[in-house]
Design an enzyme around this catalytic site. Structure first.
Site, PDB file in Angstrom:
ATOM      1  N   GLY A  11       0.861  -1.192   0.000  1.00 18.03           N
ATOM      2  CA  GLY A  11       0.000   0.000   0.000  1.00 18.03           C
ATOM      3  C   GLY A  11       0.883   1.222   0.000  1.00 18.03           C
ATOM      4  O   GLY A  11       1.582   1.495   0.971  1.00 18.03           O
ATOM      5  N   ALA A  12       0.878   1.952  -1.117  1.00 14.59           N
ATOM      6  CA  ALA A  12       1.779   3.100  -1.275  1.00 14.59           C
ATOM      7  C   ALA A  12       1.023   4.418  -1.214  1.00 14.59           C
ATOM      8  O   ALA A  12       1.335   5.365  -1.918  1.00 14.59           O
ATOM      9  CB  ALA A  12       2.565   2.975  -2.578  1.00 14.59           C
ATOM     10  N   ARG A  35      -0.271  -0.612  -6.011  1.00 16.34           N
ATOM     11  CA  ARG A  35      -0.943  -1.234  -7.171  1.00 16.34           C
ATOM     12  C   ARG A  35      -0.729  -0.441  -8.451  1.00 16.34           C
ATOM     13  O   ARG A  35      -1.008  -0.937  -9.542  1.00 16.34           O
ATOM     14  CB  ARG A  35      -2.435  -1.385  -6.891  1.00 16.34           C
ATOM     15  N   TYR A  52       0.548  11.656  -2.559  1.00 19.05           N
ATOM     16  CA  TYR A  52       0.128  11.521  -1.158  1.00 19.05           C
ATOM     17  C   TYR A  52       1.028  12.242  -0.147  1.00 19.05           C
ATOM     18  O   TYR A  52       0.567  12.605   0.925  1.00 19.05           O
ATOM     19  CB  TYR A  52       0.030  10.030  -0.785  1.00 19.05           C
ATOM     20  N   GLY A 137      -2.214   3.945  16.559  1.00 17.82           N
ATOM     21  CA  GLY A 137      -1.919   5.047  17.480  1.00 17.82           C
ATOM     22  C   GLY A 137      -2.006   6.376  16.765  1.00 17.82           C
ATOM     23  O   GLY A 137      -2.274   6.449  15.564  1.00 17.82           O
ATOM     24  N   ALA A 141       0.363  10.660   8.890  1.00 10.47           N
ATOM     25  CA  ALA A 141       1.439  10.223   7.988  1.00 10.47           C
ATOM     26  C   ALA A 141       2.410  11.364   7.695  1.00 10.47           C
ATOM     27  O   ALA A 141       3.631  11.175   7.699  1.00 10.47           O
ATOM     28  CB  ALA A 141       0.828   9.689   6.699  1.00 10.47           C
ATOM     29  N   LYS A 192     -12.291   5.730  16.448  1.00  9.21           N
ATOM     30  CA  LYS A 192     -11.974   7.166  16.524  1.00  9.21           C
ATOM     31  C   LYS A 192     -12.265   7.866  15.196  1.00  9.21           C
ATOM     32  O   LYS A 192     -12.532   9.069  15.168  1.00  9.21           O
ATOM     33  CB  LYS A 192     -10.519   7.367  16.986  1.00  9.21           C
ATOM     34  N   GLU A 282     -12.014   6.571   6.162  1.00 15.47           N
ATOM     35  CA  GLU A 282     -12.485   5.266   6.632  1.00 15.47           C
ATOM     36  C   GLU A 282     -13.859   5.313   7.300  1.00 15.47           C
ATOM     37  O   GLU A 282     -14.604   4.343   7.253  1.00 15.47           O
ATOM     38  CB  GLU A 282     -11.464   4.651   7.604  1.00 15.47           C
TER      39      GLU A 282
HETATM   40  N1  LIG Z   1      -2.691   8.633   6.556  1.00 15.09           N
HETATM   41  C1  LIG Z   1      -2.543   8.511   7.868  1.00 15.09           C
HETATM   42  O1  LIG Z   1      -2.132   9.469   8.542  1.00 15.09           O
HETATM   43  C2  LIG Z   1      -2.869   7.223   8.531  1.00 15.09           C
HETATM   44  C3  LIG Z   1      -3.628   6.239   7.915  1.00 15.09           C
HETATM   45  N2  LIG Z   1      -3.931   5.072   8.562  1.00 15.09           N
HETATM   46  C4  LIG Z   1      -4.731   4.037   7.927  1.00 15.09           C
HETATM   47  O2  LIG Z   1      -3.979   3.465   6.870  1.00 15.09           O
HETATM   48  C5  LIG Z   1      -4.869   2.944   5.868  1.00 15.09           C
HETATM   49  C6  LIG Z   1      -4.438   3.477   4.511  1.00 15.09           C
HETATM   50  O3  LIG Z   1      -4.634   4.866   4.557  1.00 15.09           O
HETATM   51  P1  LIG Z   1      -3.770   5.938   3.767  1.00 15.09           P
HETATM   52  O4  LIG Z   1      -2.469   5.412   3.333  1.00 15.09           O
HETATM   53  O5  LIG Z   1      -3.772   7.151   4.598  1.00 15.09           O
HETATM   54  O6  LIG Z   1      -4.732   6.169   2.510  1.00 15.09           O
HETATM   55  P2  LIG Z   1      -4.446   7.018   1.193  1.00 15.09           P
HETATM   56  O7  LIG Z   1      -5.755   7.486   0.706  1.00 15.09           O
HETATM   57  O8  LIG Z   1      -3.372   7.996   1.441  1.00 15.09           O
HETATM   58  O9  LIG Z   1      -3.868   5.929   0.185  1.00 15.09           O
HETATM   59  C7  LIG Z   1      -4.602   4.750  -0.065  1.00 15.09           C
HETATM   60  C8  LIG Z   1      -3.708   3.830  -0.850  1.00 15.09           C
HETATM   61  O10 LIG Z   1      -4.362   2.565  -0.937  1.00 15.09           O
HETATM   62  C9  LIG Z   1      -4.313   2.151  -2.280  1.00 15.09           C
HETATM   63  N3  LIG Z   1      -5.427   1.251  -2.548  1.00 15.09           N
HETATM   64  C10 LIG Z   1      -6.732   1.544  -2.595  1.00 15.09           C
HETATM   65  N4  LIG Z   1      -7.437   0.448  -2.898  1.00 15.09           N
HETATM   66  C11 LIG Z   1      -6.524  -0.551  -3.054  1.00 15.09           C
HETATM   67  C12 LIG Z   1      -6.616  -1.911  -3.405  1.00 15.09           C
HETATM   68  N5  LIG Z   1      -7.803  -2.463  -3.678  1.00 15.09           N
HETATM   69  N6  LIG Z   1      -5.501  -2.653  -3.458  1.00 15.09           N
HETATM   70  C13 LIG Z   1      -4.309  -2.088  -3.198  1.00 15.09           C
HETATM   71  N7  LIG Z   1      -4.146  -0.796  -2.886  1.00 15.09           N
HETATM   72  C14 LIG Z   1      -5.253  -0.047  -2.812  1.00 15.09           C
HETATM   73  C15 LIG Z   1      -4.354   3.417  -3.092  1.00 15.09           C
HETATM   74  O11 LIG Z   1      -3.850   3.192  -4.400  1.00 15.09           O
HETATM   75  C16 LIG Z   1      -3.450   4.314  -2.267  1.00 15.09           C
HETATM   76  O12 LIG Z   1      -2.112   4.087  -2.596  1.00 15.09           O
HETATM   77  C17 LIG Z   1      -6.286   3.391   6.298  1.00 15.09           C
HETATM   78  O13 LIG Z   1      -6.940   2.327   6.934  1.00 15.09           O
HETATM   79  C18 LIG Z   1      -6.015   4.520   7.280  1.00 15.09           C
HETATM   80  O14 LIG Z   1      -7.049   4.655   8.246  1.00 15.09           O
HETATM   81  C19 LIG Z   1      -3.493   4.849   9.823  1.00 15.09           C
HETATM   82  C20 LIG Z   1      -2.714   5.775  10.472  1.00 15.09           C
HETATM   83  C21 LIG Z   1      -2.356   7.024   9.886  1.00 15.09           C
HETATM   84  O1  LIG Z   2      -5.388   7.561  11.703  1.00 18.82           O
HETATM   85  C1  LIG Z   2      -4.915   8.658  11.538  1.00 18.82           C
HETATM   86  C2  LIG Z   2      -4.016   9.298  12.499  1.00 18.82           C
HETATM   87  O2  LIG Z   2      -3.657   8.449  13.548  1.00 18.82           O
HETATM   88  C3  LIG Z   2      -5.277   9.431  10.327  1.00 18.82           C
HETATM   89  O3  LIG Z   2      -6.559   9.927  10.483  1.00 18.82           O
HETATM   90  P1  LIG Z   2      -7.469  10.262   9.226  1.00 18.82           P
HETATM   91  O4  LIG Z   2      -7.665   8.958   8.486  1.00 18.82           O
HETATM   92  O5  LIG Z   2      -8.728  10.812   9.792  1.00 18.82           O
HETATM   93  O6  LIG Z   2      -6.717  11.248   8.399  1.00 18.82           O
END
Ligand SMILES: NC(=O)C1=CN([C@@H]2O[C@H](COP(=O)(O)OP(=O)(O)OC[C@H]3O[C@@H](n4cnc5c(N)ncnc54)[C@H](O)[C@@H]3O)[C@@H](O)[C@H]2O)C=CC1
Ligand SMILES: O=C(CO)COP(=O)(O)O
Length: 341
Positions: A11-12, A35, A52, A137, A141, A192, A282
């Site tokens: 997951g990038a 992907r 991103y 936690g 990002a 949350k 989410e």
């Molecule tokens: N961004 C943040 O600050 C944080 C995010 N998370 C969690 O991490 C997870 C990912 O979030 P982010 O990276 O922030 O999302 P994002 O929206 O920045 O990126 C999502 C990524 O997932 C990929 N993706 C989507 N559908 C896919 C599939 N079917 N197969 C493979 N890749 C796929 C997209 O191409 C994209 O690279 C979420 O559950 C989020 O709640 C947790 C902590 C912090």
């Molecule tokens: O999980 C996150 C921080 O810990 C990121 O929160 P959001 O998905 O609401 O941006």
């Protein structure tokens, strides 16, 4: 300091990229799979994730891999960071590709859409017999990628694996704690996101700081009540994965879930708001699953259920607020601090 275990991050997006960069800077041999092969090639060439995390230079050591089989081959640990709606299919894709002793971790926050199953349940079903851990936690990002001080927690039934994974991530400005309550850690991180929408809506409606603090605290109460009913440990929910992430996401404008709430509170339609945010939000799917779990356990969670109703357009933010404020007066803790509530 990390040992020489190897890591594959799947997951990038923003969080996968930030975690992979963190591990690579920590001298853990790390591959990052996404992907979108073209986007990965551009990342490798520019050392930036222009969509991103555009402002952040990625470490030269990071190895970008568009071929999933090559990404996971030889990895001691696979860390999954795709959105929750893609989590189950990601497990199905890697199942035939993994070595027998590859450990599985995830930093995804949410449940399986449509069933309310926890992500650790999906891992146990689809990739049984492996050490598993969740990384969660309060951690935006962007701040982690910029090297700003952050603290997370790594929970696993396998203490040695929790410690090993935490060591891969632990760094001068990144504290990785460990714990053994996977369900509690997952619940806090998922719930949350729903509660952040509630405070976002209130702030979007300019209801004031008292309303925000009241919602965070009563939201914490909902997290504790559902957590206790499901078997989570209250101290997990009062720690980084619960209270910590709740405070961050309810108050920090980097949160996509809070920003969705802000937009709804200002009268913007949900589809437009999600499109403007342009990243995974989410709560849009998690709110249904929290409501499903609450119903299954006979719990009334008015804030979480109100968010679900607003997200579905069943009530307006104004009507949702009215419903919350017109509930009957009652004791703050009818049956003690940590339940039964
Ligand atoms: N961004 C943040 O600050 C944080 C995010 N998370 C969690 O991490 C997870 C990912 O979030 P982010 O990276 O922030 O999302 P994002 O929206 O920045 O990126 C999502 C990524 O997932 C990929 N993706 C989507 N559908 C896919 C599939 N079917 N197969 C493979 N890749 C796929 C997209 O191409 C994209 O690279 C979420 O559950 C989020 O709640 C947790 C902590 C912090
Ligand atoms: O999980 C996150 C921080 O810990 C990121 O929160 P959001 O998905 O609401 O941006």
């Amino acid at each position: 300091m990390a040992d020489m275990s190897t890591l594959a991050v799947l997951g990038a997006g923003s969080w996968g990229t930030a975690l992979a960069a963190l591990a690579a800077r920590n001298r853990v041999p790390t591959k990052l799979w996404g992907r979108d092969a073209a986007a990965l090639a551009t990342m490798a060439q520019s050392r930036r994730n222009s969509r991103y995390l555009p402002d952040i230079e990625l470490p030269a050591e990071l190895d970008y891999q568009a071929d999933l089989a090559a990404a996971v081959r030889g990895a001691d640990t696979v860390l999954i960071v795709v959105p929750s709606h893609a989590f189950a299919s990601m497990l199905d894709e890697i199942a035939p590709l993994l070595g027998t002793d590859t450990n599985i971790a995830w930093a995804t926050k949410g449940f399986e859409p449509g069933t309310g199953r926890f992500l650790h349940e999906l891992v146990a079903e689809k990739l049984p017999g492996r050490a598993c851990a969740v990384v969660t936690g309060p951690s935006f990002a962007k701040e982690v990628a910029l090297g700003m001080p952050s603290a997370v927690t790594v929970h696993s039934d396998d203490e040695a694996f929790a410690q090993q994974l935490a060591s891969m991530l632990h760094a001068p400005n990144f504290r990785a704690y460990t714990g053994s309550d996977v369900l509690g850690a997952e619940l806090g991180g998922a719930m949350k996101n729903v509660l952040a929408v509630a405070t976002g809506v209130a702030d979007g409606m300019e209801l004031g700081l008292n309303a925000r603090a009241g919602l965070i605290t009563r939201g914490m109460n909902e997290m504790l009540r559902l957590g206790v009913a499901l078997g989570a440990r209250p101290e997990t929910l009062m720690g980084l994965s619960g209270l910590g992430d709740l405070v961050l996401t309810c108050t920090g404008d980097l949160s996509r879930n809070r920003r969705l709430g802000l937009a709804l509170g200002r009268g913007i339609a949900i589809d437009d708001a999600v499109r403007q945010i342009g990243q995974v939000v989410e709560s849009v799917v998690t709110a249904d699953e929290v409501a499903r779990l609450a119903h299954k356990h006979g719990l009334d969670l008015p804030i979480s259920q109100g968010v679900r109703a607003v997200l579905h357009g069943e009530v307006t933010p104004v009507e949702g607020l009215k419903a919350l404020m017109s509930r009957e007066q009652k004791p703050e803790y009818p049956q003690g601090l940590f339940g039964p509530f």
